[in-house]
Scaffold this motif. Structure first.
Motif, mmCIF file in Angstrom:
data_model
loop_
_atom_site.group_PDB
_atom_site.id
_atom_site.type_symbol
_atom_site.label_atom_id
_atom_site.label_comp_id
_atom_site.label_asym_id
_atom_site.label_seq_id
_atom_site.Cartn_x
_atom_site.Cartn_y
_atom_site.Cartn_z
ATOM 1 N N CYS A 23 -11.293 34.905 72.339
ATOM 2 C CA CYS A 23 -11.636 33.614 72.928
ATOM 3 C C CYS A 23 -11.836 32.640 71.942
ATOM 4 O O CYS A 23 -12.037 32.646 70.850
ATOM 5 C CB CYS A 23 -12.878 33.619 73.764
ATOM 6 S SG CYS A 23 -12.949 32.658 75.141
ATOM 7 N N CYS B 160 -22.314 34.729 76.068
ATOM 8 C CA CYS B 160 -21.196 35.691 75.960
ATOM 9 C C CYS B 160 -20.931 36.334 74.842
ATOM 10 O O CYS B 160 -21.042 37.503 74.509
ATOM 11 C CB CYS B 160 -19.878 35.105 76.508
ATOM 12 S SG CYS B 160 -18.585 36.294 76.964
ATOM 13 N N PRO C 127 -7.318 34.763 78.625
ATOM 14 C CA PRO C 127 -5.943 35.175 78.920
ATOM 15 C C PRO C 127 -4.808 34.281 78.484
ATOM 16 O O PRO C 127 -3.578 34.622 77.999
ATOM 17 C CB PRO C 127 -5.844 35.302 80.517
ATOM 18 C CG PRO C 127 -7.112 34.684 81.025
ATOM 19 C CD PRO C 127 -8.085 34.655 79.731
ATOM 20 N N ASN D 88 -10.683 29.796 80.879
ATOM 21 C CA ASN D 88 -11.831 28.805 80.554
ATOM 22 C C ASN D 88 -10.879 27.388 80.660
ATOM 23 O O ASN D 88 -11.346 26.304 80.587
ATOM 24 C CB ASN D 88 -12.236 29.059 79.250
ATOM 25 C CG ASN D 88 -11.376 28.976 77.896
ATOM 26 O OD1 ASN D 88 -10.141 28.271 78.038
ATOM 27 N ND2 ASN D 88 -11.755 29.762 76.966
ATOM 28 N N ILE E 18 -22.521 32.223 89.385
ATOM 29 C CA ILE E 18 -22.696 33.608 89.047
ATOM 30 C C ILE E 18 -23.772 33.792 88.540
ATOM 31 O O ILE E 18 -24.230 33.248 87.298
ATOM 32 C CB ILE E 18 -21.359 33.954 88.299
ATOM 33 C CG1 ILE E 18 -20.032 33.630 88.607
ATOM 34 C CG2 ILE E 18 -21.249 35.411 88.088
ATOM 35 C CD1 ILE E 18 -18.910 33.896 87.934
ATOM 36 N N GLU E 19 -24.811 34.700 88.901
ATOM 37 C CA GLU E 19 -25.741 35.250 88.001
ATOM 38 C C GLU E 19 -25.597 35.710 86.715
ATOM 39 O O GLU E 19 -24.391 36.640 86.718
ATOM 40 C CB GLU E 19 -26.615 36.074 88.823
ATOM 41 C CG GLU E 19 -27.420 35.658 90.095
ATOM 42 C CD GLU E 19 -28.241 36.610 90.708
ATOM 43 O OE1 GLU E 19 -29.343 36.402 91.215
ATOM 44 O OE2 GLU E 19 -28.090 37.761 90.419
ATOM 45 N N GLN E 20 -26.193 35.405 85.693
ATOM 46 C CA GLN E 20 -25.920 35.801 84.245
ATOM 47 C C GLN E 20 -26.243 37.415 84.484
ATOM 48 O O GLN E 20 -27.273 37.779 84.767
ATOM 49 C CB GLN E 20 -27.085 35.240 83.634
ATOM 50 C CG GLN E 20 -26.682 35.590 81.930
ATOM 51 C CD GLN E 20 -27.607 34.867 81.080
ATOM 52 O OE1 GLN E 20 -28.414 34.237 81.441
ATOM 53 N NE2 GLN E 20 -27.542 35.061 79.772
ATOM 54 N N MET F 43 -18.795 41.819 77.640
ATOM 55 C CA MET F 43 -18.100 41.198 78.777
ATOM 56 C C MET F 43 -16.747 40.884 78.265
ATOM 57 O O MET F 43 -15.521 41.039 78.913
ATOM 58 C CB MET F 43 -18.745 39.935 79.326
ATOM 59 C CG MET F 43 -17.990 39.212 80.363
ATOM 60 S SD MET F 43 -17.994 40.279 81.985
ATOM 61 C CE MET F 43 -18.819 38.858 83.053
#
Ligand SMILES: C[S@@+](CC[C@H](N)C(=O)[O-])C[C@H]1O[C@@H](n2cnc3c(N)ncnc32)[C@H](O)[C@@H]1O
Length: 330
Positions: free
Chosen positions: A24, A31, A74, A100, A190-192, A325
């Motif tokens: 990334c 993350c 990606p 992203n 989105i919940e962590q 993740m």
């Protein structure tokens, strides 16, 4: 069709998440560590031909209806446009990508042309200083440009995924929603989840869906949106009577595992029946040893048959999976 990807709890996997790389270009604090991670070795990554073979088995033999490309990031995958074209040629499936958004301004039109249907872009804040604090990079403008390009290219409805972090951007839920509504982007909080490489997730610190509903409810009137939730994880709300909506994905506090229709393929060819699974089925090694399509399909069926009822985050015995993740594919 060889079979369906059924598990022993009555669910059928039809949605394949494919990680194209574990690398990334951001370093989101929830993350990855600032220095990044030890990336998977190049020879372990599936080649385009291997990816197409596996996705093809999923589509032609196992009832896969949707393919979502993810990572890592990606857009960092070389030859992505051609790869999307090859996935499109596999059949009439829904192809989407979670990204992203960095570099999307350059590639959105070509990706749409190649057959990509939709994108989800991750954006946790629209304040440059908070963006730099969370991602450890000054790339907000690139993401904003990527979003606009995706919308112009017809990669819609453009969805935005946001994670709120206590004391960092938890004061910005309403502001982010306002920004998205003005531009016609569909925001989902989105919940962590406990999937970060540093194992820094804390149940007491994470921002909950209930809190987010409360913050948004103080500024907007939220009412359940007239869309069946089905297997889509977001609880969807109309904002101020619509047409704008907001989704809240309560993966931790209100799990929706009973509706899960996902299966995941990592960039190094491991099949996972759950984001939180501690077991993987090694399709890459089997494939490189010369296994047939039928045998590969059978491995998928067996792997899905072993899917557990739930992710187990709320069990006292929960253990975070060894893979973060970024190496699973979010
Ligand atoms: C891992 S990223 C991969 C795809 C792409 N790089 C992106 O940013 O969308 C996919 C999504 O996972 C989210 N994510 C990463 N770590 C997470 C965590 N611990 N809990 C919840 N969401 C997480 C990101 O915010 C992003 O929306």
């Amino acid at each position: 069709m060889t079979g369906r990807l059924n598990d022993s709890f009555g669910r059928t996997a039809t949605d394949l998440r494919v990680s194209l790389t574990d690398r990334c270009n951001l370093r989101c604090s929830y993350c990855m560590p600032a220095e990044g991670l030890e990336w998977l070795p190049g020879q372990d990554q599936l080649t385009d031909d291997e990816l197409i073979r596996l996705i093809g088995i999923g589509v032609h033999h196992l009832g896969i209806e949707e393919v979502r490309l993810t990572g890592g990031e990606p857009l960092l995958r070389r030859g992505l446009v051609a790869l999307v074209g090859r996935i499109r040629a596999l059949g009439d499936i829904d192809i989407s990508m979670t990204t992203n958004g960095i570099g999307l301004a350059r590639s959105a039109a070509a990706l749409a042309e190649a057959g990509l249907d939709r994108v989800n872009v991750s954006l946790d804040t629209v304040r440059p200083e908070t963006f730099a604090q969370i991602t450890r990079r000054n790339r907000l403008e690139d993401v904003v440009a990527g979003l606009a390009a995706a919308q112009s290219a017809g990669l819609g409805p453009v969805k935005i995924n946001a994670v709120l972090l206590r004391g960092v951007n938890d004061d910005q839920a309403g502001e982010l929603l306002h920004w998205c509504l003005e531009r016609g982007y569909e925001l989902r909080f989105i919940e962590q989840m406990p999937l970060d490489a540093q194992h820094s997730w804390s149940r007491t610190d994470m921002v909950t869906a209930a809190e987010i509903r409360g913050w948004l409810g103080a500024r907007y009137t939220l009412s359940p949106a007239p869309v069946r939730r089905g297997s889509a994880p977001a609880d969807l709300f109309s904002v101020d009577g619509g047409p704008g909506t907001v989704g809240i994905i309560a993966s931790v506090t209100e799990p929706f595992c009973g509706d899960c229709d996902r299966v995941r393929l990592t960039s190094d060819g491991q099949l996972r029946n759950c984001l939180f699974s501690r077991d993987e089925s090694d399709l890459k090694t089997a494939m490189r040893a010369g296994i047939s399509d039928e045998e590969l399909a059978q491995r998928w069926v067996v792997a899905l048959g072993a899917k557990k009822a739930g992710h187990g985050i709320n069990d006292p015995t929960f253990l975070q999976p060894p893979r973060p993740m970024s190496a699973i594919g979010g």
